[in-house]
Design an enzyme around this catalytic site. Structure first.
Site, PDB file in Angstrom:
ATOM      1  N   ASP A  79      11.634 -20.429 -96.687  1.00  0.00           N
ATOM      2  CA  ASP A  79      11.375 -21.860 -97.578  1.00  0.00           C
ATOM      3  C   ASP A  79      12.330 -23.022 -97.427  1.00  0.00           C
ATOM      4  OD1 ASP A  79      13.482 -20.148 -98.692  1.00  0.00           O
ATOM      5  OD2 ASP A  79      13.412 -21.210-100.415  1.00  0.00           O
ATOM      6  N   GLU A 178      14.813 -18.451-100.647  1.00  0.00           N
ATOM      7  CA  GLU A 178      16.400 -18.380-100.818  1.00  0.00           C
ATOM      8  C   GLU A 178      16.985 -19.624-101.654  1.00  0.00           C
ATOM      9  OE1 GLU A 178      20.314 -19.387 -99.482  1.00  0.00           O
ATOM     10  OE2 GLU A 178      18.588 -20.628 -99.249  1.00  0.00           O
TER      11      GLU A 178
HETATM   12 ZN   LIG Z   1      19.564 -22.281 -96.258  1.00  0.00          ZN
END
Ligand SMILES: [Zn+2]
Length: 412
Positions: A79, A178
């Site tokens: 992401d 994340e």
């Molecule tokens: Zn990162």
């Protein structure tokens, strides 16, 4: 100029796929479009002849390349940050950068040009003679962390193309979310398979990270007593004033805007309230566990002092109620028995001519959560810079060095 064409092609392919995660979403993954990259990676891993698993329910991709020695893992996140758009990323390679301004987008119709300038980002000057991958000034690049993804894929491609080279069993995982702090929520240690690993999610070439903050959240609820202001003498207790008194008792120099390196802090994140009730929310951060505990104790002491001060006034009730919640802990403690991971990364970097530098993370990482779950997991550099914004860029030559670093770490 560009030696490793496949690495760059991979990177450019990945950054063009929008994988922005979302804070406010409770879905898993937070945005469905992260699957678009997961599917591509799964297909590419299979095409390399690897044993790959695509956990569609959680949007994780795992793969194993069997080798002759105990498994070593590499992890990167798919992401990109919600802080800047990742839609229609138009990357461009600025070859043989010479140290001047890079025009990301020409000005037109009264709009000024968008310029990546060493006056604003002096770090650019360290990349003279390199090829830089930049944006068109309207989106982020996504080197965080697609540089890490591309480097891991290139390392795998290298070993897949050279079966004669001995290497450890290599386990990889590509993870979602994340950037919204949920990167290990659906992480399956068994599917992953390695007992030690690296996240490939750093920036500056040479940097290795294995220390992060200890982190807690604090909620302070102040109860006052509202009385008509015209007849408030000796009767009103304004919760807003007590809240400000609480905040004023914390050292002003120990706020995020005055701290760096190994300094910890108290950070006032939000204030809400009225005369009757006020709520303060803090985050507490410190690398040192004893200092971290002391910071939480300070909040407890301030609350006790104010309760003592106002208790009689409130007929024996407490004015301040404090709730503390630990969020994550410094991974350095879990790393203590596994410092060989850091030493090997330092040695490998030095042998590649990149000066190794250990720096503390002023935040948490997916590696911290995995270290706490028993898989020690320091973080490696990727050669990407200015993350989470339109001025993000990556150095082609540094990315190549990072691939060589991964190849060296996986070698027997
Ligand atoms: Zn990162």
């Amino acid at each position: 100029m560009i030696e490793n064409k496949a690495l760059i092609e991979r990177f450019l392919r990945y950054v063009k796929i929008d994988t922005q995660s979302a804070d406010e979403s409770e879905a898993q993954p937070s945005t469905a479009k992260q699957h678009d990259l997961a599917k591509v990676l799964y297909a590419e891993l299979r095409a390399l002849g690897l044993d790959a698993v695509y956990d569609e329910a959680h949007c994780y991709v795992y793969a194993v390349l069997p080798g002759e020695a105990p498994a070593l893992g590499f992890i990167a996140h798919m992401d990109t940050s919600p802080a800047a758009s990742g839609k229609n990323v138009c990357p461009r390679v600025e070859e043989n950068y010479q140290g001047g301004n890079i025009i990301l987008k020409q000005g037109s119709g009264g709009k000024e040009a968008i310029v990546l300038s060493p006056a604003q980002f002096p770090g650019l000057l360290r990349h003279r003679g390199e090829d830089l991958i930049v944006t068109d000034g309207t989106t982020l690049l996504g080197a965080d962390d697609k540089a890490g993804v591309a480097e891991i894929m290139s390392m795998l491609a290298h070993y897949a193309a050279h079966p004669e080279l001995p290497h450890r069993t290599v386990c990889v995982a590509f993870t979602p979310d994340e950037e919204v702090g949920r990167g290990t929520e659906g992480f399956d240690l068994e599917s992953f398979g390695a007992k030690e690993a690296y996240t490939v999610d750093g920036g500056t070439l040479g940097e290795i990270e294995y220390e992060c903050f200890n982190a807690a959240a604090a909620k302070v609820v102040v109860s006052g007593r509202s009385v008509h202001p015209g007849s408030a003498k000796n009767a009103m207790l304004n919760a807003l004033n007590v809240a400000m008194e609480f905040h004023a008792m914390l050292p002003a120099a120990e706020r995020p805007e005055h701290t760096e390196g190994y300094d910890g802090f108290w950070h006032l994140d939000s204030v809400n309230g009225d005369v009757e009730q006020a709520v303060l929310r803090y985050i507490v951060r410190d690398h040192d566990r004893a200092h971290f505990e002391a910071r939480k104790q300070t909040l407890t002491d301030v609350a006790a002092y104010l309760n003592q001060k106002y208790r009689a006034f409130l007929g024996g009730r407490n004015a301040v109620e404090l709730t503390l919640r630990d969020q994550y802990f410094n991974m350095a403690e879990g790393m203590r028995e596994h410092m060989g991971l850091v030493t090997r990364a330092k040695d490998a970097l030095a042998s590649l001519g990149a000066e190794p530098r250990v720096v503390p993370i002023r935040g948490g990482t997916d590696g911290a959560a995995l270290t706490a779950r028993g898989v020690p997991c320091p973080n490696l550099c990727t050669g990407g810079y200015n993350f989470h914004g339109r001025f993000e860029y990556a150095s082609v030559q540094e990315m190549e060095t990072c691939v060589r670093l991964l190849i060296a770490l996986a070698a027997v």
